[in-house]
Design a protein around this motif. Structure first.
Motif, short mmCIF file in Angstrom:
data_model
loop_
_atom_site.label_atom_id
_atom_site.label_comp_id
_atom_site.label_asym_id
_atom_site.label_seq_id
_atom_site.Cartn_x
_atom_site.Cartn_y
_atom_site.Cartn_z
N ASP A 62 19.97 57.06 -50.85
CA ASP A 62 18.78 56.83 -51.67
C ASP A 62 19.09 56.99 -53.15
O ASP A 62 18.59 56.24 -53.99
N THR A 64 20.75 53.89 -54.38
CA THR A 64 19.78 52.82 -54.63
C THR A 64 19.08 53.07 -55.97
O THR A 64 18.92 52.14 -56.78
N GLU A 65 18.68 54.31 -56.18
CA GLU A 65 17.99 54.64 -57.43
C GLU A 65 18.85 54.35 -58.64
O GLU A 65 18.38 53.82 -59.65
N SER A 102 19.28 50.63 -60.16
CA SER A 102 18.31 49.94 -61.02
C SER A 102 18.69 50.20 -62.48
O SER A 102 18.84 51.34 -62.90
N TYR A 130 16.67 62.00 -61.26
CA TYR A 130 16.46 61.07 -60.14
C TYR A 130 15.67 61.77 -59.04
O TYR A 130 15.75 62.99 -58.88
N LYS A 131 14.93 60.98 -58.29
CA LYS A 131 14.15 61.57 -57.19
C LYS A 131 15.07 62.24 -56.19
O LYS A 131 14.69 63.18 -55.51
N ASN A 132 16.29 61.74 -56.08
CA ASN A 132 17.22 62.29 -55.09
C ASN A 132 18.30 63.16 -55.71
O ASN A 132 19.33 63.40 -55.10
#
Lengths: 697, 255
Positions: A6, A9-10, A13, A57-59
């Motif tokens: 994940d 993926t983040e 972008s 990052y969210k992760n």
């Protein structure tokens, strides 16, 4: 694993704007009230570290991103930034600015407050150096400020439902504690190291090594494991989450190569492989991308299990880690006069360059191409002079004299380059905080602060090509008398057109890499002679000139501008790569290749060498891997210095050239760093392809 | 000085026995297996293979035992570290057993493990030539069917089986190698028949060698038609199935 993918993926972008950290740095320059260059630089660094809005990052498990440095830069700002950067220029690679392994041992041990305390103590002892010490202190305060901003950001994001609240709280706490104490846990230790590393990257320093992470984080890891605070799996996840961010620059149009070193020996010289070494190895495997450049220091007493785990990771297709013969590297560094304790704690920077962790100025190297001097003799003398050379010994004497003159010129040029500007202006207050004994001495890393002087690496090109050329000349001209030296000169001038028969004759001479003494003796000579020559010289501040055979892909560029050579190589074709034999010329199989390649005395090559070998994936299967392991053990016991192994089959590589879309993430190793295959130029792909594939069918 | 007809010498052979080995391929074979992946080793005469990439390789040259010894001894450190050694394969290496015996003895004296990879269809005397100096035999067993043996591969089953029994009686380490050839010997009945012969002989180790087509380009380079060009290799699950049959009786590995 899912957090990792994940995060990937983040990261993919793309942020808007351009990567321009100096916009922030210049804010510091603009508003400075100081008149000392180091203090002004510290103001720039303070702004660089603390002005941009942190990005989490969210992760993220460990924070520190380059995203905040993406910004819109209008023309006026760009002009202003370049004006400031011209006034306060950075050192860059050629002036000892990056390729450095910071002293993370001290950083983890003391923490930021401990380092600041050390600076305060030094100020008391060196009143006259208070200014520079204050500039160092200011940069550490900037680091503290950055951690505070990240903590605040983490707390602020708790109101954003996309984020995991618990994770954010942990991040905030980790960052906060680092502002007031040394790290108390493995996770905090890793956070500290990564934040410092991010700061270096924001300073535009490239190839900053993480070094011996399985040593300096081991005490915290061991304690946490003992107390049940973490498991190996969690430690691995934290590490992979961190290492993935090394690739952040690649995803956003940049690039970085961060060397990470595992294995080796402890302060007493005993094998130091530990549980954390395996976690690091597995984390790099899980990231599965070029960028984290993993090196394994292999000792003769390291457990087979460790070497086998290394081979398993290599066999995934990643090509990491590069395997280093620890005994040879340490012997090479000891020759340079370093303290044994410092030698035992060496690591690598960049691709494979041996480095005394945190105790010498950043690394610099350049390319020295011995084949040019051979071409000089052959192409710039008339036929009469050439054919007047009556023996191979006489030829070698002429060649050695040319090389000695060339080495002298080379050192003059590199020494002039590293001191073109006033070193007092190009100080590095932040970097100096992580190099012994800059704090104690109150001096900059490049002007006497570092324990040892700066070194330079002369990267020797084309050991295979040179050996093959000399072998051909000896065999064809002086033994068989099948042609005169002037015939070879003519053939070279015509790129062998009309001289096809002579080309076949020189090609039939013994080649380096077949365990044939006739050709191999020239590789032994090459290594010794050139190292002897460079041993005569020093860098400006009295350090050694190391030799290396680790050409990355510059053997291709070096070959492009060269005429044909006496070994039958045609004009423009690549030279042999790094310390490997000429591709396609080591025809007897990998054992013969390694017997040849372990003949030169690599304890003379303190920088390091690279030998590339490719095996089909089947060689990495259970039950087969132990054969590779034995192969490496024998190669190292005979004095081989390094081996980098690829596991990609030839068919895959050919197919990937025609159908790149099928292989978006195919990774190959090119002397010292990995690259995504389909992104390479066709000639580089062909070069990889034509390196002998040691098929194990 | 004895001469051997050598096809080629291959180093770091990882599929020809334990450890790191050098395989000496001897030229000449008395069988005619239509799936053979080393067709260049069948005829004793030197042969040049012309690949469509323009590459030409000639196989076959006479070498003295000393020459071969000097060549393979270079890798002694690798053999010692890995528990490897020298493998004689072919062709049928035992067709040259008389001349091979001296070399095998020299290697044995040097403490190097010797492995002979044979199809077993030679007089027992040929085994006698090398038996004292050979540590391991790889022993092909391609079919238990006497008629198929004769008609398809030109071999004498009775001779192969009796040599196998005798070899095991002499307490030699024998790995029976069974190539899994689609439509020839991989049916359950065929397997059972082979198993019956092997258990009677006292065989302990069986290596299964699934058919592959890597030799196709060699046939092309020799200007020959490869009968198995269009035969696809057995599927992984089929191989596992066959393995499970053999595993009831032997220690089985897949090569």
């Amino acid at each position: 694993m899912s957090v990792l993918s994940d995060l990937k993926t983040e990261m993919k972008s793309k942020p808007t704007g351009v990567f321009c950290p100096d916009v922030y740095r210049c804010e510091g320059y603009k508003n400075t009230k100081s008149d000392d260059v180091s203090l002004i630089r510290a103001d720039g660094i303070y702004a660089l570290f603390t002005l941009p809005e942190p990005y989490i990052y969210k992760n993220d498990l460990i924070v520190g991103s380059m995203r905040p440095y993406f910004t819109d830069v209008d023309e006026d700002t760009a002009k202003e930034v370049s004006a400031y950067m011209a006034k306060y220029p950075e050192r860059g690679f050629l002036k000892n600015g990056d390729h450095f392994a910071p002293d993370y041992f001290a950083a983890v041990d003391l923490g930021i407050p401990g380092l600041i305390e050390k600076i305060d103590k030094s100020i008391k002892e060196h009143k006259e150096r208070e200014t520079f010490l204050s500039s160092m202190k200011k940069t550490l305060e900037a680091l503290t400020g950055k951690l505070i901003k990240y903590a605040e950001k983490a707390r602020e994001l708790k109101f954003n439902f996309d984020y995991d609240i618990e994770r954010l709280e942990k991040i905030a706490q980790n960052c906060e504690i680092l502002t007031v104490s040394a790290p108390q846990t493995f996770e905090q230790g890793l956070q500290l190291v990564w934040m410092i590393h991010s700061c270096f990257v924001s300073e535009s320093r490239y190839a900053m090594a993480l070094g011996r992470i399985d040593r300096y984080l081991y005490p915290l890891y061991e304690e946490d494991i003992k107390n049940g605070l973490i498991t190996d799996d969690y430690a691995t996840e934290l590490l992979s989450n961190t290492f993935l961010k090394i690739c952040e620059r690649r995803y956003t149009g940049g690039d970085d190569v961060v060397n990470i070193c595992i294995g080796g020996v402890d302060d007493e010289g005993k094998c130091s492989v530990n549980g954390l070494s395996y976690c690091v190895l597995h984390a790099v495997r899980d990231v599965n991308l070029p960028g984290p450049n993993l090196s394994a220091r292999i000792t003769s007493d390291c457990p087979d299990k460790f070497l086998d785990e290394c081979l398993k990771v290599i066999g995934t297709g990643l090509g990491y880690p590069a395997l280093m013969n620890d005994e040879v590297n340490m012997a090479a560094l000891l020759r340079k006069g370093y303290d044994i304790k410092d030698v035992r704690n060496y690591c690598m920077v960049g691709c494979i360059e041996n480095f005394i962790t945190g105790k010498q100025p950043p690394w610099v190297d350049g390319r020295f191409d011995p084949i040019c001097f051979l071409e000089d003799i052959i192409l710039k003398n008339d036929a009469e002079t050439l054919d007047g050379i009556s023996s191979m010994d006489e030829f070698m004497k002429i060649y050695e004299a040319k090389l000695a003159a060339g080495a002298c010129e080379y050192v003059k040029a590199v020494n002039a380059m590293s001191y073109v500007s006033d070193p007092k202006n190009r100080t590095s207050p932040f970097l100096s905080c992580f190099c012994d004994f800059c704090i104690e001495r109150g001096l900059d890393i490049n002007t006497g602060g570092a324990k040892y002087p700066s070194v330079h690496g002369a990267v020797l090109m084309g050991i295979g090509t040179v050996s093959d050329c000399l072998s051909a000349i000896e065999k064809v001209v002086f033994i068989d008398k099948a042609a005169k030296l002037s015939d070879i000169a003519l053939a070279i001038k015509h790129n062998y057109e009309g001289y096809e028969e002579l080309r076949e004759t020189v090609k039939a001479a013994p080649k380096y890499g077949n365990n044939d003494e006739f050709a191999d003796k020239y590789a032994v000579w090459y290594t010794k002679t050139l190292s002897d020559m460079f041993d005569e010289y020093r860098t400006n501040d009295g350090g050694a000139i190391y030799t290396a055979m680790a050409a990355n892909i510059s053997n291709i560029h070096a070959g492009m501008i060269l005429q044909a050579t006496p070994d039958g190589r045609l004009a423009g074709k690549p030279l042999s790569d790094a310390a490997s034999p000429t591709y396609g010329c080591d025809t007897r199989g990998v054992t013969s290749t390694l017997l040849s390649v372990s003949k030169p005395d690599y304890t003379r090559c303190a920088c390091g060498t690279v030998v590339n070998q490719k095996f089909s994936p089947s060689a990495f299967e259970d039950g087969k891997r132990e054969k590779l392991l034995s192969l490496i053990r024998v190669y190292f016991s005979r004095g081989g210095q390094e081996i980098q192994i690829n596991s990609t089959s030839r068919e895959v590589l050919i197919d990937a050239m025609e159908h790149p879309e099928k292989y978006p993430s195919l990774v190959v190793r090119v002397s010292g760093f990995s690259a995504i295959y389909i992104t390479l130029a066709r000639e580089v792909q062909e070069d990889i392809l034509s390196r002998t594939q040691q098929q194990a069918l | 000085m004895t001469n051997l007809n050598v096809s080629c010498i291959q180093r770091f052979s990882t599929g020809d026995g334990p450890g790191i080995r050098t395989t000496v391929f001897l030229k000449g074979c008395n069988l005619k297996c239509p799936w053979c992946h080393n067709p260049e080793n069948i005829s004793p005469a030197p042969q040049t293979l012309c690949y469509n990439t323009g590459k030409k390789i000639t196989y076959g040259k006479m070498m003295t035992a000393d020459e071969i010894f000097d060549d393979v001894i270079e890798d002694i450190d690798f053999y010692r570290e890995s528990g490897g050694g020298v493998t004689f394969s072919g062709g049928e290496p035992l067709l040259q057993s008389k001349n091979l015996s001296e070399l095998a003895k020299a290697l044995k004296d040097k403490g190097i493990s010797v492995l002979v990879d044979t199809a077993g269809c030679v007089p027992w005397d040929n085994f006698e030539d090398v038996i004292c100096c050979t540590d391991i035999f790889f022993y092909d067993y391609k079919t238990a069917d006497e008629v198929l043996c004769k008609t398809v591969i030109n071999a004498d089953k009775a001779l192969i089986l009796s040599n196998l029994k005798r070899l095991i009686k002499e307490n030699k380490t024998v790995h029976v190698r069974i190539p899994l050839i689609p439509g020839f010997n991989e049916s359950a009945e065929e397997c059972e028949k082979i198993i019956k012969d092997l258990t009677e002989s006292g065989v302990k180790y069986v290596d299964l060698l699934p058919f592959h087509r890597l030799g196709s380009s060699k046939y092309e380079a020799m200007g020959l038609e490869y009968a198995y060009k269009n035969v696809t290799p057995p599927k992984k699950e089929d191989i596992e199935k066959i393995k499970s049959i053999y595993e009831k009786y032997f220690t089985v590995s897949i090569e």
